[in-house]
Design an enzyme around this catalytic site. Structure first.
Site, PDB file in Angstrom:
ATOM      1  N   ARG A  57       0.828  -1.218   0.000  1.00  0.00           N
ATOM      2  CA  ARG A  57       0.000   0.000   0.000  1.00  0.00           C
ATOM      3  C   ARG A  57       0.859   1.264   0.000  1.00  0.00           C
ATOM      4  NH1 ARG A  57      -1.967   1.691   4.486  1.00  0.00           N
ATOM      5  NH2 ARG A  57      -2.138  -0.406   5.371  1.00  0.00           N
ATOM      6  N   TYR A 110     -16.346  14.834 -16.059  1.00  0.00           N
ATOM      7  CA  TYR A 110     -16.620  13.397 -16.099  1.00  0.00           C
ATOM      8  C   TYR A 110     -17.700  13.093 -15.053  1.00  0.00           C
ATOM      9  CZ  TYR A 110     -15.704   8.385 -15.879  1.00  0.00           C
ATOM     10  OH  TYR A 110     -15.814   7.027 -15.905  1.00  0.00           O
ATOM     11  N   ASP A 180      -7.851  17.498 -15.159  1.00  0.00           N
ATOM     12  CA  ASP A 180      -8.041  16.140 -15.661  1.00  0.00           C
ATOM     13  C   ASP A 180      -7.762  16.190 -17.161  1.00  0.00           C
ATOM     14  OD1 ASP A 180      -9.014  13.753 -16.708  1.00  0.00           O
ATOM     15  OD2 ASP A 180     -10.634  13.588 -15.250  1.00  0.00           O
ATOM     16  N   LYS A 205      -7.599   4.689 -19.696  1.00  0.00           N
ATOM     17  CA  LYS A 205      -7.943   5.111 -21.061  1.00  0.00           C
ATOM     18  C   LYS A 205      -6.695   5.086 -21.955  1.00  0.00           C
ATOM     19  CE  LYS A 205     -11.861   5.714 -18.984  1.00  0.00           C
ATOM     20  NZ  LYS A 205     -12.227   6.993 -18.372  1.00  0.00           N
TER      21      LYS A 205
HETATM   22  C1  LIG Z   1     -12.648   7.463 -17.164  1.00  0.00           C
HETATM   23  C2  LIG Z   1     -12.411   8.831 -16.685  1.00  0.00           C
HETATM   24  C3  LIG Z   1     -12.245   9.108 -15.319  1.00  0.00           C
HETATM   25  C4  LIG Z   1     -12.343   8.036 -14.257  1.00  0.00           C
HETATM   26  O1  LIG Z   1     -11.370   7.071 -14.418  1.00  0.00           O
HETATM   27  P1  LIG Z   1     -11.553   5.534 -13.920  1.00  0.00           P
HETATM   28  O2  LIG Z   1     -10.234   4.924 -14.267  1.00  0.00           O
HETATM   29  O3  LIG Z   1     -12.719   4.967 -14.654  1.00  0.00           O
HETATM   30  O4  LIG Z   1     -11.810   5.611 -12.456  1.00  0.00           O
HETATM   31  C5  LIG Z   1     -11.992  10.411 -14.936  1.00  0.00           C
HETATM   32  N1  LIG Z   1     -11.932  11.405 -15.842  1.00  0.00           N
HETATM   33  C6  LIG Z   1     -12.108  11.190 -17.164  1.00  0.00           C
HETATM   34  C7  LIG Z   1     -12.039  12.335 -18.105  1.00  0.00           C
HETATM   35  C8  LIG Z   1     -12.360   9.894 -17.630  1.00  0.00           C
HETATM   36  O5  LIG Z   1     -12.541   9.681 -18.939  1.00  0.00           O
END
Ligand SMILES: *Cc1c(COP(=O)(O)O)cnc(C)c1O
Length: 389
Positions: A57, A110, A180, A205
């Site tokens: 962790r 998101y 983000d 992603k």
């Molecule tokens: C998918 C996504 C998230 C969240 O990510 P996870 O890996 O699904 O928790 C946050 N911001 C954006 C822009 C995303 O496309």
């Protein structure tokens, strides 16, 4: 050649190797625990920040290699991985904000980020002001000196590919600023170079890029990340070594993947905007995108995702989804397979019709994550699936 002089595509190959010995591929350290030689050694391991050979962790050598690679791509002093993008977002917010504090966030977020800010944050007494991220000056006007601890922006946005000016976020004084940057990937834009404190990705992603990891990552100055770590080691949204291993493998091909996917996305967006069944195409690379000039200023490529509005509304969206043969109907993005989703019944399902309409997310909207198939095959699949007009 020093790392600083390398082009991003080269860095994606050279970075994240300091724990690898002479192996060229990443090493998977599955161990959750390391032994100590004596009490002094045990004490050193237990008290060292982000200690990589103590307990899973705290940190892990495979995860550290992934973090090192992301830091090199983001131009950051340090990066920290989490169990998911949401693990990263929730850990950062709860590390930096307490009851009575204030956050300024953009409305076009998101959906799970939005739900986190509207639900748990409110429950914990953290107040959030939502602004329109595309309108100059709205973030600055919403700041409350001494109370605003965090500013959260996302660009390009999901699902309409709207842009937030990174220079504007970087110029804000007082709170910690977080962008983000998932839709751009670390090769599409560098928020930190604009003065933003933290750049965040859902590495699930484009960074992983193969639909085989669930992972998040945040980059910035070491002191700030150490501070976040000292909360997150208690929160426990710890990145899996296997997922970090997959994502580090993914980083090696990030440049060639995203270049091809962005070129295909532009090609498809251009064809879609002239099609009679399509009332609007949304892609920052289109000349007709209302913020195309801003996109050109701050992005190296325009990303791998586009969206289209179908003139025939929900029935037309249904028709397209039923008639695709190559593209898949699913919600993620950034992988090798082209994926199409209907935000109104998936990612943005919880909105009321009025909220959705205000956000421009109609029943005819489809989000397309462009994969690595031949762009001609993809376009043919989409054109064949569109209703006659
Ligand atoms: C998918 C996504 C998230 C969240 O990510 P996870 O890996 O699904 O928790 C946050 N911001 C954006 C822009 C995303 O496309």
């Amino acid at each position: 050649m020093s790392n600083d002089a390398q082009q991003p595509a080269t860095r994606a190959i050279t970075a994240g190797r300091s724990n690898g010995g002479r192996a060229l591929a990443p090493t998977l350290w599955a161990s959750s625990v390391w032994e100590s030689t004596d009490l002094a050694d045990a004490n050193r391991r237990a008290t060292k920040l982000r200690s990589t050979e103590f307990y899973g962790r705290y940190a892990n050598p495979t995860v550290s290699s992934f973090e090192e690679a992301v830091a090199a791509l983001e131009g950051a002093e340090s990066s920290m991985a989490f169990a998911s993008g949401m693990g990263a977002i929730s850990s950062v917010v709860l590390a930096l904000c307490s009851a009575g504090d204030h956050i300024v966030a953009q409305r076009q977020l998101y959906s799970a980020t939005l739900a986190f800010l509207q639900g748990p944050c409110q429950r914990f007494g953290i107040e959030v002001t939502f602004v329109d991220g595309t309108k100059p000056g709205e973030f600055a006007a919403a700041l409350r000196p001494g109370r605003t601890m965090l500013v959260i922006a996302e660009t390009p946005t999901n699902p309409l590919l709207e842009m937030v000016d990174l220079d504007e976020i970087g110029a804000l004084r007082g709170p910690i600023t977080l962008v983000d940057s998932t839709f751009a990937t670390p090769l599409g834009q560098q928020p930190l170079a604009h003065g933003v404190h933290l750049s965040l990705h859902s590495a699930t992603k484009g960074i992983d890029g193969h639909n085989d990891a669930t992972l998040g990552v945040v980059s910035g100055e070491s002191d700030l990340l150490n501070h976040i770590w000292s909360y997150s080691v208690l929160h426990g949204a710890t990145a899996s070594p296997f997922d970090a291993f997959n994502a580090l493998r993914g980083i090696r091909t990030l440049a060639v993947r995203t270049n091809q996917q962005a070129a295909s996305a532009l090609h498809i967006a251009e064809s879609m905007q002239d099609h009679p069944a399509v009332s609007a195409a949304h892609y920052p690379g289109l000349q007709t995108h209302p913020q195309h000039d801003l996109a050109k200023r701050q992005m190296r490529h325009f990303g791998t995702v586009l969206a289209i509005d179908l003139a025939g509304g929900r029935a037309a969206a249904e028709h397209v989804l039923q008639n695709l043969h190559l593209a898949h109907v699913a919600t993620s993005l950034g992988g090798p397979e082209t994926i199409i989703c209907h935000p109104r019944t998936s990612t943005h399902l919880s909105l009321t019709d009025a909220e959705a309409a205000q956000m421009g997310i109609g029943q005819g909207l489809l989000r397309i994550s462009v994969g690595l198939e031949d762009p001609g095959d993809l376009l043919t699949d989409l054109l064949n699936a569109l209703p006659a007009s």
